[in-house]
Design an enzyme around this catalytic site. Structure first.
Site, PDB file in Angstrom:
ATOM      1  N   GLU A   1       0.818  -1.219   0.000  1.00 50.59           N
ATOM      2  CA  GLU A   1       0.000   0.000   0.000  1.00 50.59           C
ATOM      3  C   GLU A   1       0.850   1.266   0.000  1.00 50.59           C
ATOM      4  O   GLU A   1       0.761   2.084   0.929  1.00 50.59           O
ATOM      5  CB  GLU A   1      -0.941   0.016   1.208  1.00 50.59           C
ATOM      6  CG  GLU A   1      -1.890  -1.168   1.268  1.00 50.59           C
ATOM      7  CD  GLU A   1      -2.991  -0.990   2.316  1.00 50.59           C
ATOM      8  OE1 GLU A   1      -2.902  -0.061   3.132  1.00 50.59           O
ATOM      9  OE2 GLU A   1      -3.952  -1.775   2.290  1.00 50.59           O
TER      10      GLU A   1
ATOM     11  N   GLU B   1      -5.149  -8.723   0.938  1.00 46.73           N
ATOM     12  CA  GLU B   1      -5.737  -8.335   2.228  1.00 46.73           C
ATOM     13  C   GLU B   1      -7.212  -8.036   2.001  1.00 46.73           C
ATOM     14  O   GLU B   1      -7.575  -7.391   1.003  1.00 46.73           O
ATOM     15  CB  GLU B   1      -5.127  -7.046   2.799  1.00 46.73           C
ATOM     16  CG  GLU B   1      -3.802  -7.177   3.457  1.00 46.73           C
ATOM     17  CD  GLU B   1      -3.296  -5.852   4.054  1.00 46.73           C
ATOM     18  OE1 GLU B   1      -4.109  -5.034   4.530  1.00 46.73           O
ATOM     19  OE2 GLU B   1      -2.068  -5.653   4.027  1.00 46.73           O
TER      20      GLU B   1
HETATM   21  C1  BGP Z   1      -4.104  -2.040   5.579  1.00 52.55           C
HETATM   22  C2  BGP Z   1      -2.690  -2.281   6.016  1.00 52.55           C
HETATM   23  C3  BGP Z   1      -2.530  -3.142   7.206  1.00 52.55           C
HETATM   24  C4  BGP Z   1      -3.665  -3.188   8.190  1.00 52.55           C
HETATM   25  C5  BGP Z   1      -5.040  -3.071   7.547  1.00 52.55           C
HETATM   26  C6  BGP Z   1      -6.190  -2.838   8.472  1.00 52.55           C
HETATM   27  O1  BGP Z   1      -4.223  -0.743   5.113  1.00 52.55           O
HETATM   28  O2  BGP Z   1      -1.915  -2.841   4.984  1.00 52.55           O
HETATM   29  O3  BGP Z   1      -1.281  -2.866   7.757  1.00 52.55           O
HETATM   30  O4  BGP Z   1      -3.429  -2.529   9.307  1.00 52.55           O
HETATM   31  O5  BGP Z   1      -5.072  -2.085   6.564  1.00 52.55           O
HETATM   32  O6  BGP Z   1      -6.313  -1.481   8.774  1.00 52.55           O
HETATM   33  P1  BGP Z   1      -6.217  -0.907  10.230  1.00 52.55           P
HETATM   34  O7  BGP Z   1      -5.152  -1.679  10.909  1.00 52.55           O
HETATM   35  O8  BGP Z   1      -5.878   0.520  10.107  1.00 52.55           O
HETATM   36  O9  BGP Z   1      -7.559  -1.111  10.852  1.00 52.55           O
END
Ligand code: BGP
Length: 465
Positions: free
Chosen positions: A168, A368
């Site tokens: 990302e 993801e």
């Molecule tokens: C994505 C990232 C992760 C993870 C996920 C969930 O953007 O790659 O690192 O954290 O989101 O988001 P968050 O943890 O902010 O709830």
């Protein structure tokens, strides 16, 4: 009527995570500081319940059992990241042999358990010493990253066959240089553009090194992008234009150069109009053109809904992407209230069709997708969290992914965020994402209902309903 959702052979079932979010041992065994260690020291109040990156889920010590758990639920793959500041504490100097030993142990264990390592090189965790010389604003950092990448290919490339440069990459641009949710908390459009550009250069330099290093010959290299489809409020030309610009900024700024090897002309023109083009060097265009990816990871959580601007931006305020569109709250949208993100499952299908039609149907996978929920102990019954909402969430996304594959999309897997509850940056442990819960006092892992469910799905290579 029963519908079968069967996925292609060798479909990748697994999950993703990142070094800073699970390793812990942030100041152990020679690891250098990264920007998260630094920011937490400076402003602990910015982190939920003031939980910092020091301990996280202690994968550093518990990796063996964790990998066994992955095996237990039939994962055939798992993405982790290497911590740049653990491997090379000052970013650009000596390699830390204790880090090499740790990652060797993890990779060997994964292979022994039949869980293929997918390895990402940069997941938001700039070494502090690199940030001190400007982070991605400084092209030297892009070069240091390419060196670090090469060291990884040489050291671990005999076992790692799926590499990813960045996770990302737009997020550190947004968080660090526009919207103040990552260190160094700068708000400056022009600097954000330079950071984005150098990140892309660092990626291309790393891909170039990968192609050169012999170990890489039988592996693949890619990038992980969070693709957020930009849906316009309506078909009015002004709404369509707003969504096109949002798409340029947030998706195509990395998708086009990574996959097609060049930036969209429309983005170049737009930045040119606002005198916001980055500094480039001669040879950069060829570098990008010659170093496109083999494989694309798609992170998908939520769509971006936009509409034409209702009021002109104040020219004295800092320039923002939002000078070109307004966010649109679609009536009746389905929300995950804990994270404040809309749930729109069909987005997966739209992304895959876009990749099929406009990006040469590049091999891809969902790298993801997931649902963070607060206070999950509410759903505890007989010692197990009954996370039916997570099972539904995954299932509905998988159905759309399946549909895309039926229509010819080149999608090869589905990784949940995440294997176990982990530390979520500023949100720390507020929202829990895992198939396994983690007790922060004892570090004990317990499977949730979804862990049992995915074990069967992975075993059957699909599900029926
Ligand atoms: C994505 C990232 C992760 C993870 C996920 C969930 O953007 O790659 O690192 O954290 O989101 O988001 P968050 O943890 O902010 O709830």
């Amino acid at each position: 009527m029963v519908t079968e959702y069967t996925f292609p052979e060798y479909f990748w079932w697994g999950a993703a995570t990142s070094a800073t979010q699970i390793e812990g041992a942030a100041d152990k065994d020679g690891k250098g500081k990264n920007i998260w260690d630094k920011w937490f020291e400076e402003q602990p109040e910015r982190f939920f319940d003031q939980v910092g990156p020091g301990q996280t889920s202690d994968f550093y010590h518990l990796y063996k059992e964790d990998i066994e758990r992955m095996k237990d639920i039939n994962f055939n793959s798992f993405r982790l990241s290497i911590s740049w500041s653990r491997l090379i504490p000052d970013g650009d100097g000596e390699v830390n042999s204790e880090a090499v030993e740790f990652y060797n142990n993890v990779l060997d264990e994964m292979i022994a358990q039949g869980v293929e390592p997918f390895v990402c090189l940069y997941h938001f965790d700039m070494p502090l010493s690199m940030q001190e010389i400007g982070g991605w604003e400084n092209r030297k950092v892009a070069e240091a990253f390419a060196r670090y990448a090469e060291i990884c290919f040489e050291t671990f490339g005999d076992r790692v066959k799926k590499w990813f440069t960045h996770n990302e990459p737009i997020v550190p641009v947004e968080g660090g240089y526009l919207y103040n949710f990552h260190y160094p908390n700068v708000v400056h459009f022009q600097r954000a553009v330079q950071v984005a550009y150098h990140t892309m250069i660092s990626h291309a330099l790393a891909v170039k090194n990968f192609r050169r290093v012999a170990n890489g010959a039988d592996g693949e290299i890619g990038i992980i992008l969070n693709l957020t489809p930009s849906y316009p409020r309506s078909n009015h030309p002004a709404d369509l234009k707003a969504s096109r610009i949002a798409d340029l900024f947030f998706n195509r700024s990395f998708l086009d150069p990574s996959v097609l090897g060049e930036y969209p002309q429309e983005l170049i023109d737009l930045l040119g109009e606002y005198e916001a083009l980055p500094q480039v060097e001669s040879g950069d265009a060829d570098l990008l053109k010659e170093n496109t990816v083999d494989l694309l990871g798609v992170n998908y959580y939520q769509p971006r809904r936009v509409k034409a601007k209702e009021n002109l931006p104040n020219p004295n305020s800092p320039m923002m992407p939002e000078w070109f569109f307004d966010h649109y709250e679609m009536p009746g949208r389905k929300m995950n209230p804990y994270r404040g993100w809309e749930i729109y499952e069909k987005g997966v299908y739209d992304i895959m069709m876009n990749l099929k039609e406009n990006y040469g149907n590049i091999p891809s996978f969902i790298s993801e997708n997931g649902m963070g929920v607060q206070n999950e102990e509410r759903f505890l019954e007989n010692g197990e969290i009954q996370d039916d909402y997570r099972i539904d969430f995954i299932k509905e996304h998988l159905k759309w992914l399946h549909q895309a594959i039926e229509e010819g999309a080149n999608a090869k897997g589905y990784h949940l965020w995440s294997f176990m509850d982990n530390w979520s940056w500023m949100n720390a442990y507020k929202n829990r994402y895992g198939y396994f819960s983690v007790n922060l006092e004892t570090m004990e892992r317990t499977p949730k209902k979804s862990a049992h469910w995915i074990r069967e799905v992975a075993k059957q290579n699909g599900f029926s309903e």
